[in-house]
Design a protein around this motif. Structure first.
Motif, short mmCIF file in Angstrom:
data_model
loop_
_atom_site.label_atom_id
_atom_site.label_comp_id
_atom_site.label_asym_id
_atom_site.label_seq_id
_atom_site.Cartn_x
_atom_site.Cartn_y
_atom_site.Cartn_z
N UNK A 104 30.05 47.42 44.19
CA UNK A 104 30.96 46.47 44.77
C UNK A 104 30.54 45.00 44.43
N UNK A 105 30.78 43.99 43.92
CA UNK A 105 30.38 42.58 43.94
C UNK A 105 31.51 41.78 44.48
N UNK A 106 31.51 41.08 45.32
CA UNK A 106 32.40 40.02 45.80
C UNK A 106 31.58 38.62 45.48
N UNK A 107 32.12 37.73 44.80
CA UNK A 107 31.29 36.65 44.29
C UNK A 107 32.31 35.31 44.37
N UNK A 108 31.82 34.23 44.27
CA UNK A 108 32.67 32.95 44.60
C UNK A 108 32.02 32.06 43.32
N UNK A 118 35.06 23.18 43.77
CA UNK A 118 36.06 23.98 43.39
C UNK A 118 35.49 25.45 43.54
N UNK A 119 36.29 26.40 44.37
CA UNK A 119 35.65 27.70 44.30
C UNK A 119 36.74 28.72 43.89
N UNK A 120 36.16 30.08 43.37
CA UNK A 120 37.13 30.73 42.73
C UNK A 120 36.44 32.10 43.10
N UNK A 121 37.18 32.92 44.07
CA UNK A 121 36.48 34.21 44.41
C UNK A 121 37.01 35.45 43.52
N UNK A 122 36.05 36.29 43.48
CA UNK A 122 36.21 37.40 42.44
C UNK A 122 35.74 38.68 43.12
N UNK A 123 36.41 39.86 43.03
CA UNK A 123 35.86 41.20 43.28
C UNK A 123 35.81 41.89 42.07
N UNK A 124 34.52 42.48 41.79
CA UNK A 124 34.29 43.38 40.61
C UNK A 124 33.73 44.50 41.49
#
Lengths: 712, 163, 71
Positions: A104-108, A118-124
């Motif tokens: 599980x990777x949460x990243x911005x 500018x930030x953009x959050x992702x969950x992979x």
């Protein structure tokens, strides 16, 4: 099958600067220790887990949980923010669950836009099936996978942070421990079954009453009795609702009383540490004044009458002056000789005779040898060279001026050479005072921590305790009031229920009919079913409570083993309002009061451990236990005990700890740390051991944490 | 002339300092105030500052004489400087150097009033030379290493540096 | 808890012996899959299956009513 976290990695996350590879912790079953001093990333590590599981982080500036997406910029490494304009920040947890592996990777993604980001959050999420990584795309599936790490209902018990320990097990409200026991026992469906049976019972009562009225429509007495019965049923219903309200109020009052009790329990400690702080502050002020006076005194020391520092190194001047004065005296004497020449008696040798005597080194007057440079020779020379008669005299006499100077400065010849040493000692004394002040400040800071740990408030005044005592008395009064209201309500209920039974008997005696009998039977059966199911539910609850009590006491005993003061025995009691109260009893079953925070926290931890290990009989806890709690106030004994029993309770635990850290030691471990590492190396304690280090000094925003794996 | 007359003659002189150092002197002195302490370490009185500057000048073995064209300020009469022991020590150091500035002590014993007066004027000029060299040194420190003045030991440190 | 586990717990209720006069032996033979000869147990089972199968209270009520009224 337990969930096991295989690794946690960070990328540019707070102190964890650099790629995931640079900041990876590999974990095993058992205990996984991350030993780090303050500011070395313990809480940041914990925040990584919070971000993945709850989308929140703990903001240490605001001292509260905040939504992660409002805090991205704080979460990113200060160093990368300074260096890059485009970068990724993230946390990865890889875990095993029922032989399936998930990553599980949460990243911005950060990109700079002028002065802002500018930030953009992702969950992979990747699931590994037969050695192939398959991306999980469905949002709902992703949520389900995250819950596999630690399920929502256990998250409060599995994640232990900082000062939250007191609030961990809510003992006073119905949603607290009672609700947890219901969850643990898995009786949520039984509770629902009870609810259904209750409603069905009410429905059959209504149906039965209607049939009684319908069938006996000509009988006034029956109608009267049915009406009375309906009235009583309504009263019973409304009184029950009222009693529920009273119970909620009672629960609130008890919660308040419990909280205040804990606070008042610590009032003594607060008073003590409040006093310690005051004493230390007075001492600090005293030493600061002493130091200030000493420093202020430096310039008067420069101009001191007896040993002026300003003259340091100038002692040669005194000797020089003395020489000059001697020269002057000699010169003045010579001058006087010149002024008063030696008069020779009649018949004395003339100049040519004297010259001869000098040349021959022989005194012709006394007939003796006069070797060159001997006293007699010199005397002959002096006589020969005596000046002629001239009138000369001194105009001034400054002798007193010079000798006054010499008298005034005379004592300096002894004191000046000692000045350098005096200054050295003076500096040392000032440094000593500074050291004492620093030490006292530290002691005061520790006393403040103890004070805060004992429930003290930085802003609160001494009056807070007085207010607490008054609130406590009020809560006690409320408890008595609601207990009485509930008792009265239940008394009425019992009377009304008895009357209902009488009515039933009377109606039955007036009217008998096979059809109505069926409805009556229906009503009675449904009432019994409701009763049986409710009793079963209570019985199961009580059994769990009993086993929880036994289990918690075992853990409490193990955790407090070796402590000098006896910790008493935990007692779990179900209250009239359905809540569970846990108290600590002494050997005579009396309430044990005055135990320190350490014991109170161990009580909480024992309950957690009991809850966790009670869940599925003898099997271990299914989910990782992650702690960022301060262990310091428990002492070495507790830490040892905890590491001994934790592997038996939790399949896997991740413990962030500073109490094994020693910044002065080469391997950053104190004695206890070395002992525990040895036990891990010898296989006595299963798991891994990491130490966090800061390789370069920097301000807090630019810190870079690295980890050293001592036992992988 | 006797010793006390010579002392009086010197004592009534007012050594001068260059106007350019006035701000510095005011910054590091606390006129009439020996109790308080500001941001920077400071002396209790102007004459202490002056004596300190003379010692610095002597340690540097450097003089910064006042030119005729330069604006100056008169200083406290020499006789009023205290502690007297330090004042006399300074006087002693200057007397040790008297031959360097052209006056043999023995000659003074026989000199006339005018010559003695010339000697005293030169003595004071020499004092001024050392003091203003000291001020020059302190001014440079003040301008370039101001932080050093936050250390309570600053004036001791300078003495040690020059030892 | 599974419905089977809940039933086992319920069967241990003393009320079944005191009110309904069921013997311990009778109770030991009861299980979920076999129809009980005791109405009260069948009703309990009906409520449990109703809950498990997410039936509405009205539906459960109707089933029980039939069980009782058709006796």
């Amino acid at each position: 099958m337990a969930t096991i976290i295989k690794s946690i990695s960070f990328q540019n996350f707070y102190n964890y600067y650099g790629s995931f590879n640079d900041n990876t912790y590999l974990f095993k079953e058992g205990i996984n220790i991350i030993n780090a001093d303050n500011n070395m990333g313990k809480s940041k590590f914990y925040n990584g887990i919070l971000w993945i599981l709850k989308s929140t982080v703990y903001d240490s500036d605001l001292k509260r949980m905040v939504s992660a997406n409002s805090s991205f910029q704080k979460m990113a490494s200060g160093k990368v923010i300074n260096e890059e304009t485009n970068f990724n920040m993230g946390v990865n947890i890889t875990f095993l669950d029922c032989d399936s592996k998930y990553s599980v990777t949460k990243s911005v993604q950060f990109s700079k836009n002028g002065n802002s980001w500018n930030t953009n959050e992702k969950l992979d999420i990747l699931q590994t099936i037969e050695n192939r990584d398959i991306p999980v795309l469905d949002t709902f599936d992703k949520e389900k996978i995250i819950k596999k790490i630690i399920p929502t209902e256990l998250i409060n018990y599995a994640l232990l942070q900082g000062e939250s320990m007191e609030d961990l097990v809510d003992l006073s409200s119905h949603n607290g421990l009672s609700s947890t026991i219901e969850t643990l026992a898995g009786i949520k469906n039984l509770i629902e079954i009870c609810e259904i049976s209750k409603e069905l019972s009410q429905k059959t009562k209504k149906l039965s009453n209607e049939k009684e009225k319908e069938i006996n429509s000509s009988n006034n007495r029956v109608e009267e009795l049915v009406q009375e019965s309906e009235l009583l049923e309504n009263r019973i219903d409304s009184t029950k609702t009222q009693i529920e309200t009273y119970k909620t109020e009672l629960s609130e009052a008890k919660k308040k009383k419990d909280n205040l009790e804990a606070i008042l329990l610590n009032a003594q400690n607060r008073e003590k540490f409040r006093g310690v702080q005051k004493t230390l502050q007075n001492e600090i002020n005293h030493y600061k004044e002493k130091k200030n006076n000493k420093l202020k005194n430096i310039n008067s020391m420069l101009f001191s009458e007896y040993s002026p520092w300003i003259l340091m190194g100038l002692q040669d001047q005194i000797m020089l002056f003395d020489n000059r004065r001697q020269e002057l005296t000699a010169a003045i004497a010579t001058q006087k000789v010149i002024d008063n020449p030696i008069k020779l008696p009649e018949g004395s040798p003339d100049i040519p005779s004297l010259k001869r005597m000098i040349r021959m080194e022989f005194c012709e007057v006394c007939g003796r040898q006069a070797p060159r440079n001997s006293d007699p020779w010199n005397h002959i020379k002096l006589v020969m060279e005596r000046p002629g008669d001239k009138e000369k005299s001194s105009k001034n006499d400054f002798g007193s001026f010079y000798s006054n100077i010499q008298t005034t400065i005379g004592a300096f010849s002894l004191s000046i050479p000692k000045i350098a040493q005096t200054i050295l000692e003076y500096r040392e004394k000032a440094d000593e005072l500074e050291d004492i002040i620093i030490q006292k400040e530290e002691e005061k800071e520790n006393a403040k921590l103890e004070f805060l740990n004992a429930g003290g408030s930085e802003t609160g005044s001494d009056n807070t305790d007085k207010q607490n005592i008054s609130d406590y008395t009020l809560a006690e009064k409320d408890i008595l009031k609601y207990d009485e209201l509930i008792r009265k309500g239940e008394l009425s209920l019992n009377q009304w229920r008895a009357r209902l039974k009488q009515i039933d008997v009377e109606i039955k005696s007036i009217s008998t009919n096979s059809e109505i009998e069926k409805y009556r039977q229906f009503k009675e059966i449904m009432a019994s079913v409701e009763y049986i199911l409710n009793n079963s539910r209570e019985r199961i609850f009580d059994e769990i409570l009993k086993s929880l009590e036994i289990n918690a006491n075992r853990k409490y005993g193990e955790l407090t083993q070796g402590n000098l003061s006896a910790g008493g025995k935990l007692s779990f009691t179900k209250q009239a309002d359905g809540t569970v109260q846990v108290s600590i009893k002494n050997v005579n079953d009396g309430e044990l009061t005055g135990l320190g925070t350490g014991f109170q926290r161990m009580k909480q931890l024992s309950i957690i451990m009991a809850i966790i290990s009670s869940k599925i009989g003898n099997k271990q806890f299914d989910y990782p236990f992650i702690s960022d709690a301060p262990f310091s106030e428990f002492g070495d004994n507790f830490i040892n005990n905890f590491f001994k029993i934790a592997p038996n309770v939790f399949s896997q635990s991740i413990i962030l700890i500073k109490e094994l850290y020693d910044p002065m030691s080469e391997n950053y471990l104190n004695d206890l740390g070395i002992k525990i590492l040895k036990k891990m190396e010898n296989g006595v304690i299963p798991g891994t051991f990491y130490v966090n280090v800061i390789e370069e000094k920097a301000d807090t925003t630019n810190l870079v944490t690295k980890n050293k794996c001592y036992k992988g | 002339m006797d010793g006390s007359q010579l002392r009086d003659l010197i004592g009534q002189k007012r050594p001068r300092y260059k106007e350019q150092y006035r701000t510095l002197i005011e910054s590091i002195s606390k006129k009439g105030d020996s109790s308080g302490k500001g941001d920077f370490s400071s002396f209790g009185a102007f004459y202490q500052t002056y004596m300190y500057a003379i010692v610095i000048g002597i340690k540097l073995d450097k003089q910064n004489f006042i030119q005729a064209s330069e604006k100056t300020n008169d200083f406290f009469v020499f006789s009023q400087w205290s502690p007297t022991s330090i004042r006399d020590y300074i006087l002693m150091m200057l007397l040790n150097k008297s031959e360097d500035f052209g006056f043999k002590l023995v000659e003074l014993e026989n000199a006339g009033t005018e010559a003695i007066e010339a000697f005293v004027i030169e003595l004071i000029r020499q004092i001024e030379g050392y003091a203003n060299a000291g001020f020059e040194y302190l001014q440079t420190k003040w301008d370039n290493e101001n932080m050093k003045f936050r250390n309570p030991f600053v004036f001791v440190n300078f003495l040690e540096e020059l030892s | 808890m599974t419905t089977e586990e809940i039933l086992n717990e319920v069967l241990q209720s003393p009320e079944l012996q005191t009110i309904y006069q069921l013997s311990k032996e009778d109770l030991q033979q009861e299980n979920f899959s076999m129809k009980s000869k005791f109405l009260v147990i069948e009703i309990i089972k009906t409520i449990m299956t109703g809950q498990e199968n997410h039936r509405s209270k009205e539906q459960i009520f109707q089933i029980i009513q039939k069980q009782i009224m058709h006796l």
